[in-house]
Design a protein around this motif. Structure first.
Motif, PDB file in Angstrom:
ATOM      1  N   GLY A  31      -9.687  -6.097  14.016  1.00 60.38           N
ATOM      2  CA  GLY A  31      -8.874  -6.154  15.071  1.00 60.38           C
ATOM      3  C   GLY A  31      -8.012  -4.851  14.758  1.00 60.38           C
ATOM      4  O   GLY A  31      -8.530  -3.707  14.123  1.00 60.38           O
ATOM      5  N   TRP A  32      -6.816  -4.436  15.527  1.00 58.20           N
ATOM      6  CA  TRP A  32      -6.195  -3.315  15.555  1.00 58.20           C
ATOM      7  C   TRP A  32      -5.097  -3.235  14.475  1.00 58.20           C
ATOM      8  O   TRP A  32      -4.266  -4.109  14.397  1.00 58.20           O
ATOM      9  CB  TRP A  32      -5.596  -2.925  17.104  1.00 58.20           C
ATOM     10  CG  TRP A  32      -6.431  -2.590  18.067  1.00 58.20           C
ATOM     11  CD1 TRP A  32      -6.877  -3.436  19.059  1.00 58.20           C
ATOM     12  CD2 TRP A  32      -7.128  -1.405  18.191  1.00 58.20           C
ATOM     13  NE1 TRP A  32      -7.792  -2.789  19.808  1.00 58.20           N
ATOM     14  CE2 TRP A  32      -8.140  -1.782  19.467  1.00 58.20           C
ATOM     15  CE3 TRP A  32      -7.357  -0.087  17.307  1.00 58.20           C
ATOM     16  CZ2 TRP A  32      -8.993  -0.766  19.880  1.00 58.20           C
ATOM     17  CZ3 TRP A  32      -8.302   0.609  18.095  1.00 58.20           C
ATOM     18  CH2 TRP A  32      -9.172   0.685  19.084  1.00 58.20           C
ATOM     19  N   TYR A  33      -5.378  -2.263  13.499  1.00 59.27           N
ATOM     20  CA  TYR A  33      -4.379  -2.343  12.515  1.00 59.27           C
ATOM     21  C   TYR A  33      -3.457  -1.299  12.355  1.00 59.27           C
ATOM     22  O   TYR A  33      -3.787  -0.015  12.580  1.00 59.27           O
ATOM     23  CB  TYR A  33      -5.452  -2.305  11.130  1.00 59.27           C
ATOM     24  CG  TYR A  33      -4.598  -2.306   9.834  1.00 59.27           C
ATOM     25  CD1 TYR A  33      -4.431  -3.526   9.551  1.00 59.27           C
ATOM     26  CD2 TYR A  33      -4.572  -1.542   9.105  1.00 59.27           C
ATOM     27  CE1 TYR A  33      -3.603  -3.996   8.531  1.00 59.27           C
ATOM     28  CE2 TYR A  33      -3.910  -1.591   7.502  1.00 59.27           C
ATOM     29  CZ  TYR A  33      -3.564  -2.863   7.462  1.00 59.27           C
ATOM     30  OH  TYR A  33      -2.706  -2.923   6.195  1.00 59.27           O
ATOM     31  N   ASP A  34      -2.044  -1.772  11.933  1.00 60.59           N
ATOM     32  CA  ASP A  34      -1.089  -0.675  11.910  1.00 60.59           C
ATOM     33  C   ASP A  34      -0.808  -0.482  10.370  1.00 60.59           C
ATOM     34  O   ASP A  34      -0.294  -1.176   9.808  1.00 60.59           O
ATOM     35  CB  ASP A  34       0.276  -1.310  12.586  1.00 60.59           C
ATOM     36  CG  ASP A  34       1.455  -0.435  12.755  1.00 60.59           C
ATOM     37  OD1 ASP A  34       1.169   0.547  11.754  1.00 60.59           O
ATOM     38  OD2 ASP A  34       2.451  -0.525  13.512  1.00 60.59           O
ATOM     39  N   ALA A  35      -1.260   0.611   9.869  1.00 61.29           N
ATOM     40  CA  ALA A  35      -1.364   0.781   8.455  1.00 61.29           C
ATOM     41  C   ALA A  35      -0.077   0.898   8.061  1.00 61.29           C
ATOM     42  O   ALA A  35       0.388   0.163   6.873  1.00 61.29           O
ATOM     43  CB  ALA A  35      -2.112   2.162   8.065  1.00 61.29           C
ATOM     44  N   GLY A  36       0.898   1.580   8.421  1.00 59.88           N
ATOM     45  CA  GLY A  36       2.231   1.760   7.992  1.00 59.88           C
ATOM     46  C   GLY A  36       3.089   0.439   7.969  1.00 59.88           C
ATOM     47  O   GLY A  36       3.964   0.416   7.079  1.00 59.88           O
ATOM     48  N   GLN A  37       2.674  -0.370   8.783  1.00 57.62           N
ATOM     49  CA  GLN A  37       3.331  -1.790   8.852  1.00 57.62           C
ATOM     50  C   GLN A  37       2.472  -2.964   7.900  1.00 57.62           C
ATOM     51  O   GLN A  37       3.109  -3.888   7.846  1.00 57.62           O
ATOM     52  CB  GLN A  37       3.631  -2.284  10.205  1.00 57.62           C
ATOM     53  CG  GLN A  37       4.820  -1.682  10.863  1.00 57.62           C
ATOM     54  CD  GLN A  37       5.931  -1.895  10.400  1.00 57.62           C
ATOM     55  OE1 GLN A  37       6.443  -0.922   9.742  1.00 57.62           O
ATOM     56  NE2 GLN A  37       6.644  -3.031  10.514  1.00 57.62           N
ATOM     57  N   GLU A  38       1.298  -2.535   7.508  1.00 55.45           N
ATOM     58  CA  GLU A  38       0.633  -3.420   6.980  1.00 55.45           C
ATOM     59  C   GLU A  38       0.127  -4.628   7.913  1.00 55.45           C
ATOM     60  O   GLU A  38       0.346  -5.767   7.193  1.00 55.45           O
ATOM     61  CB  GLU A  38       0.747  -3.766   5.605  1.00 55.45           C
ATOM     62  CG  GLU A  38       0.838  -2.582   4.659  1.00 55.45           C
ATOM     63  CD  GLU A  38       0.565  -3.071   3.317  1.00 55.45           C
ATOM     64  OE1 GLU A  38      -0.251  -3.784   2.846  1.00 55.45           O
ATOM     65  OE2 GLU A  38       1.108  -2.135   2.381  1.00 55.45           O
ATOM     66  N   GLU A  39      -0.056  -4.436   8.834  1.00 52.13           N
ATOM     67  CA  GLU A  39       0.082  -5.672  10.012  1.00 52.13           C
ATOM     68  C   GLU A  39      -1.054  -5.357  11.116  1.00 52.13           C
ATOM     69  O   GLU A  39      -1.229  -4.166  11.623  1.00 52.13           O
ATOM     70  CB  GLU A  39       1.469  -5.568  10.378  1.00 52.13           C
ATOM     71  CG  GLU A  39       1.665  -6.605  11.580  1.00 52.13           C
ATOM     72  CD  GLU A  39       3.046  -6.481  11.998  1.00 52.13           C
ATOM     73  OE1 GLU A  39       3.222  -7.376  12.955  1.00 52.13           O
ATOM     74  OE2 GLU A  39       3.706  -5.506  11.989  1.00 52.13           O
ATOM     75  N   TYR A  40      -1.810  -6.571  11.503  1.00 54.91           N
ATOM     76  CA  TYR A  40      -2.755  -6.387  12.682  1.00 54.91           C
ATOM     77  C   TYR A  40      -1.860  -6.435  13.971  1.00 54.91           C
ATOM     78  O   TYR A  40      -0.691  -7.362  14.038  1.00 54.91           O
ATOM     79  CB  TYR A  40      -3.605  -7.493  12.607  1.00 54.91           C
ATOM     80  CG  TYR A  40      -4.725  -7.084  11.788  1.00 54.91           C
ATOM     81  CD1 TYR A  40      -5.897  -6.200  12.356  1.00 54.91           C
ATOM     82  CD2 TYR A  40      -4.861  -7.410  10.699  1.00 54.91           C
ATOM     83  CE1 TYR A  40      -6.855  -5.806  11.359  1.00 54.91           C
ATOM     84  CE2 TYR A  40      -5.794  -6.903   9.520  1.00 54.91           C
ATOM     85  CZ  TYR A  40      -6.884  -6.421  10.071  1.00 54.91           C
ATOM     86  OH  TYR A  40      -7.765  -5.893   9.405  1.00 54.91           O
ATOM     87  N   VAL A  41      -2.203  -5.612  14.957  1.00 58.51           N
ATOM     88  CA  VAL A  41      -1.315  -5.871  16.175  1.00 58.51           C
ATOM     89  C   VAL A  41      -2.051  -6.514  17.257  1.00 58.51           C
ATOM     90  O   VAL A  41      -3.652  -6.555  17.189  1.00 58.51           O
ATOM     91  CB  VAL A  41      -1.127  -4.384  16.683  1.00 58.51           C
ATOM     92  CG1 VAL A  41      -0.427  -4.376  18.219  1.00 58.51           C
ATOM     93  CG2 VAL A  41      -0.240  -3.963  15.856  1.00 58.51           C
TER      94      VAL A  41
ATOM     95  N   ALA B 193       0.919  -1.286  -0.102  1.00 61.61           N
ATOM     96  CA  ALA B 193      -0.044  -0.123   0.112  1.00 61.61           C
ATOM     97  C   ALA B 193       0.784   1.301  -0.084  1.00 61.61           C
ATOM     98  O   ALA B 193       0.388   2.267  -0.709  1.00 61.61           O
ATOM     99  CB  ALA B 193      -0.888   0.006   1.180  1.00 61.61           C
ATOM    100  N   LYS B 194       2.118   1.286   0.917  1.00 63.86           N
ATOM    101  CA  LYS B 194       2.945   2.139   0.610  1.00 63.86           C
ATOM    102  C   LYS B 194       3.462   2.783  -0.645  1.00 63.86           C
ATOM    103  O   LYS B 194       3.602   3.830  -0.995  1.00 63.86           O
ATOM    104  CB  LYS B 194       4.291   1.626   1.280  1.00 63.86           C
ATOM    105  CG  LYS B 194       4.277   1.680   2.728  1.00 63.86           C
ATOM    106  CD  LYS B 194       5.812   1.250   3.262  1.00 63.86           C
ATOM    107  CE  LYS B 194       5.755   0.748   4.702  1.00 63.86           C
ATOM    108  NZ  LYS B 194       6.632   0.953   5.367  1.00 63.86           N
ATOM    109  N   VAL B 195       3.530   1.621  -1.643  1.00 60.57           N
ATOM    110  CA  VAL B 195       3.934   2.191  -3.089  1.00 60.57           C
ATOM    111  C   VAL B 195       2.741   2.523  -3.701  1.00 60.57           C
ATOM    112  O   VAL B 195       2.901   3.840  -4.432  1.00 60.57           O
ATOM    113  CB  VAL B 195       4.215   0.716  -3.702  1.00 60.57           C
ATOM    114  CG1 VAL B 195       4.583   1.046  -5.100  1.00 60.57           C
ATOM    115  CG2 VAL B 195       5.363   0.141  -2.962  1.00 60.57           C
TER     116      VAL B 195
END
Ligand code: MSP
Length: 546
Positions: A126-136, A56-58
């Protein structure tokens, strides 16, 4: 003839939302050092680096630049490839995840996993870290006050209908695997972190995404979904070597390539930084375990190890876009212009965050290391030995002569060199490049100490002593030859220059041929031929004065 040992090392594949910076150059340089070391040992070595494009960063970076995601990816992928070429990285391939070869294989793996039951369609919140594209996880989110543990931005509550990978089913197999292979995660402290977290329990992880403007590899059979960028990215390590030559179709749907690369799998080392350890030490082996159970994929074993180094900071501060203090490629180019590529490699390898603490990229530190270890120790020692050889023996290293016994301390010279080689080899195997460099430098310093002790420049005042001086210089040059072999993976250009000046160009020629390095043979004491030339030339590492 038995085939040589194999070695396969990878770096993370980097996001193409910007130009490379020190972090990327660091990981790829470390992998290059390891690859060169294994080639020096004569091993059939494969070194892979490349770029991760479907993030997504791209998409965001492309929008900001007014480009399509593909054009943005092309632009920065070219910047990475060009940088690594310019830095003379010896990667055997450069993978781009938008390449057909990669996409087709990832789809094949996902299709197999869909059939296996380890991937299912489900809903997740869940809680999503958009910068990492990862759920925490809930507990981690709480602990960090619902902010990203990586970039401090607020986490978002998000729910998605996605394909999921049944990671929860792999808790027990993973713990068993980690217990049986305690070196799978290195350094050791990182293993403890991983094991502790796996013990807490594992949630299933998304395997697909919707949105992201469709930028990604479609899920086979359900093209609304694209394959989650992390699954797509991790698979690069396998897709790149999943080829058999024509006529050698093995079990399963293996694509035909020009070369048999399946022999490299499983990778020996996935070199990464601590930020992406979870993906490599937990998700990736679980996905591979699942894939290995699918028909046709029985050949898939688990990687030998994941080595997670720490982070560079810059002049005492964390690097960040907002501070604008990234040690970017322009800054690195400045260092290369002033000190040379090898000096940069040496600093990265010996003063960097190989272990579990971060390291400071500070100019003053760089200059200290450069002057003390490269200019004053290594460069100066070669100058001294070549100078005396020039002055007393017309630039030709005399043979060891008969006077050995008369030289104090000379008798165990071979032993000192042998020990340095053993120490360096153990360090290289452990990716402790600082230790490998130290072993080479110790040998160089031993030469200096030996010169101080035997005082050849004083002895030479009486021509009757020349045979003895010849023997001393032979020992010095021979020790430098051995040190140069130890140091070559870290300082390839300067050590090849040194070989050139000592009439040892054959090493460089052999190393250009895959699998032709012979460290074990070359490093044996006493191989420098009597009468070998030794040209002084310009200082290898001129002392830097600010
Ligand atoms: N695309 C993912 C990785 C996928 S691998 C299957 C990614 N890319 S990244 O561009 O963010 O690169 C992360 C990697 O760059 C780190 O793991 C590390 O290797 C390197 N570094 C980035 N910043 C760094 C420092 N400040 N210091 C040292 N290395 C760091 O994550």
């Amino acid at each position: 003839m038995s085939s040589p040992a194999r070695f396969y090392i990878t770096t993370p594949i980097y996001y193409v939302n910007d130009r490379p910076h020190i972090g990327h150059v660091y990981s790829t340089t470390l992998a290059d050092i390891a690859a060169r070391y294994h080639r020096l040992r004569g091993e059939d070595t494969f070194f892979l680096t490349g770029v991760d494009e479907h993030a997504a960063k791209v998409v965001d970076a492309a929008a900001a630049l007014g480009l399509t995601p593909q054009a943005c990816a092309d632009k920065f992928a070219a910047a990475f490839e060009e940088t690594f070429k310019r830095l003379d990285m010896t990667n055997n391939d450069f993978i781009r995840t938008t390449q057909e070869r990669h996409k087709a294989r990832v789809q094949r793996y996902v299709a197999a996993l869909l059939k296996s039951g380890d991937v299912y369609l489900g809903e997740y919140e869940g809680w999503y870290d958009a910068g990492q594209e990862e759920y925490v996880t809930e507990s981690k989110a709480k602990e960090n006050e619902y902010k990203s543990p990586i970039n401090g931005k607020p986490l978002v509550r998000k729910s998605e209908k996605n394909y999921f990978f049944r990671l929860s089913a792999y808790q027990k197999p993973l713990l068993e695997f980690l217990e049986k292979h305690p070196k799978f995660v290195r350094p050791e402290a990182r293993l403890n972190e991983v094991v502790a977290r796996v013990r807490e329990g594992l949630n299933d992880v998304p395997m697909s995404r919707t949105g992201s403007a469709g930028w990604g590899i479609p899920v086979p059979g359900d093209e609304q979904h694209t394959i989650y960028v992390w699954i797509d990215a991790l698979c690069n390590y396998l897709t790149t070597v999943d080829t058999l030559p024509a006529g050698q179709q093995g079990e399963g749907p293996t694509p035909v390539g020009a070369e048999d690369r399946r022999r490299y799998w499983p990778a020996d080392v996935h070199l990464i930084a601590k930020d992406i350890l979870w993906f490599h030490a937990v998700i990736w082996p679980a996905v591979l375990m699942a894939l290995a159970k699918c028909p046709g994929y029985g050949w898939i074993g688990l990687p030998g190890s994941v080595y997670a180094h720490s982070f560079w900071i810059a002049e005492g501060q964390k690097m960040s876009k907002s501070l604008g203090n990234f040690v970017d490629i322009e800054k690195l180019d400045g260092y290369i212009q002033r000190f040379g590529i090898d000096a940069l490699r040496y600093f990265l390898a010996t003063a960097g965050p190989l272990g579990t603490t971060d390291s400071d990229f500070a100019e003053a530190r760089f200059i200290d290391v450069y002057n003390a270890e490269l200019a004053n120790a290594l460069g100066n020692c070669f100058s001294r030995v070549s100078n005396m050889t020039g002055r007393y023996f017309e630039g030709k290293i005399p043979g060891p002569g008969a006077a050995v016994a008369a030289i104090p301390g000379a008798a165990d010279y071979a032993h000192v060199a042998e020990q340095a080689v053993a120490k360096a080899m153990a360090a290289y195997e452990a990716l402790a490049f600082d230790g490998a460099a130290a072993a080479g430098l110790e040998l160089v310093r031993a030469v200096d100490a030996y010169i101080e002790q035997t005082q050849p420049f004083k002895l030479a005042k009486d021509p009757a002593n020349l045979p003895q001086v010849g023997t001393i210089l032979y020992h010095c040059a021979e020790a430098l030859r051995v040190a140069s072999l130890i140091l070559w993976p870290i300082l390839p250009h300067k050590m090849e220059e040194l070989w050139e000046r000592m009439g040892l160009g054959a090493y460089a020629a052999a190393l250009k041929n895959r699998g032709s390095g012979q460290l074990g043979v070359w490093a044996k004491w006493g191989q420098l031929a009597a009468g070998a030339p030794i040209q002084k030339g310009e200082p290898l590492f001129p002392r830097y004065q600010a």
